[in-house]
Design a protein around this motif. Sequence first.
Motif, PDB file in Angstrom:
ATOM      1  N   THR A 260       0.825  -1.206   0.000  1.00  0.00           N
ATOM      2  CA  THR A 260       0.000   0.000   0.000  1.00  0.00           C
ATOM      3  C   THR A 260       0.862   1.260   0.000  1.00  0.00           C
ATOM      4  O   THR A 260       0.581   2.211  -0.733  1.00  0.00           O
ATOM      5  CB  THR A 260      -0.932   0.007   1.235  1.00  0.00           C
ATOM      6  OG1 THR A 260      -1.703  -1.195   1.232  1.00  0.00           O
ATOM      7  CG2 THR A 260      -1.850   1.203   1.224  1.00  0.00           C
ATOM      8  N   ALA A 261       1.912   1.265   0.812  1.00  0.00           N
ATOM      9  CA  ALA A 261       2.789   2.431   0.878  1.00  0.00           C
ATOM     10  C   ALA A 261       3.506   2.653  -0.448  1.00  0.00           C
ATOM     11  O   ALA A 261       3.639   3.799  -0.905  1.00  0.00           O
ATOM     12  CB  ALA A 261       3.803   2.261   2.009  1.00  0.00           C
TER      13      ALA A 261
ATOM     14  N   GLY B 298       2.445   1.743  -3.398  1.00  0.00           N
ATOM     15  CA  GLY B 298       1.440   2.225  -4.339  1.00  0.00           C
ATOM     16  C   GLY B 298       1.104   3.678  -4.100  1.00  0.00           C
ATOM     17  O   GLY B 298       0.872   4.451  -5.035  1.00  0.00           O
ATOM     18  N   TRP B 299       1.091   4.097  -2.846  1.00  0.00           N
ATOM     19  CA  TRP B 299       0.781   5.486  -2.509  1.00  0.00           C
ATOM     20  C   TRP B 299       1.894   6.424  -2.966  1.00  0.00           C
ATOM     21  O   TRP B 299       1.631   7.524  -3.451  1.00  0.00           O
ATOM     22  CB  TRP B 299       0.580   5.604  -0.998  1.00  0.00           C
ATOM     23  CG  TRP B 299       0.310   6.983  -0.541  1.00  0.00           C
ATOM     24  CD1 TRP B 299      -0.852   7.685  -0.669  1.00  0.00           C
ATOM     25  CD2 TRP B 299       1.231   7.854   0.124  1.00  0.00           C
ATOM     26  NE1 TRP B 299      -0.708   8.932  -0.131  1.00  0.00           N
ATOM     27  CE2 TRP B 299       0.559   9.063   0.366  1.00  0.00           C
ATOM     28  CE3 TRP B 299       2.549   7.723   0.528  1.00  0.00           C
ATOM     29  CZ2 TRP B 299       1.171  10.132   0.997  1.00  0.00           C
ATOM     30  CZ3 TRP B 299       3.149   8.793   1.161  1.00  0.00           C
ATOM     31  CH2 TRP B 299       2.465   9.974   1.392  1.00  0.00           C
TER      32      TRP B 299
ATOM     33  N   GLY C 151       3.992   5.997  -5.480  1.00  0.00           N
ATOM     34  CA  GLY C 151       3.846   6.107  -6.924  1.00  0.00           C
ATOM     35  C   GLY C 151       4.987   6.847  -7.595  1.00  0.00           C
ATOM     36  O   GLY C 151       6.159   6.586  -7.362  1.00  0.00           O
TER      37      GLY C 151
ATOM     38  N   SER D 254       7.879   8.958  -5.681  1.00  0.00           N
ATOM     39  CA  SER D 254       9.023   8.321  -5.030  1.00  0.00           C
ATOM     40  C   SER D 254      10.336   8.683  -5.711  1.00  0.00           C
ATOM     41  O   SER D 254      11.350   8.861  -5.034  1.00  0.00           O
ATOM     42  CB  SER D 254       8.838   6.806  -5.005  1.00  0.00           C
ATOM     43  OG  SER D 254       8.808   6.301  -6.321  1.00  0.00           O
TER      44      SER D 254
END
Length: 126
Positions: free
Chosen positions: A70-71, A73-74, A76, A79
């Motif tokens: 999840t992190a 993907g968040w 994205g 990064s």
Amino acid sequence: MHIAIWLLAAFVLALWSLLAWAVGALLGLDPSWVTDIGTLAGQVPFGALIEAWIPGWQALLTATLEFTRTALGWLGGFSQVLVWVLWAVGAVVIVLCAGLLSLLVAVVRRNMPKPPSSPPNTPAAA
């Protein structure tokens, strides 16, 4: 001493750059690779023994991997920007530390007492 300081700084900067590149490459991957790791949790050798020492380790591992997915993907696309901004901050800190160490060496050398000079060679009078 200055050469040693700057060679060490260059080496640390190279390692810092390698780490930033690796983290950037890892964060650039599709976050679904984390789920693939989760499927391997049931196939860990000696899983029952690990369960005896750390009860609920598989559930904890699954939750941690889900949070990581999840992190990632968040983060994205942000990064990559974050990694290179952190790299730049670290590079500036490395160069500043090397500069301060060089300045410290120069100040210590300036304040050291000079060795006594030898008398000039005069020809002996005959």
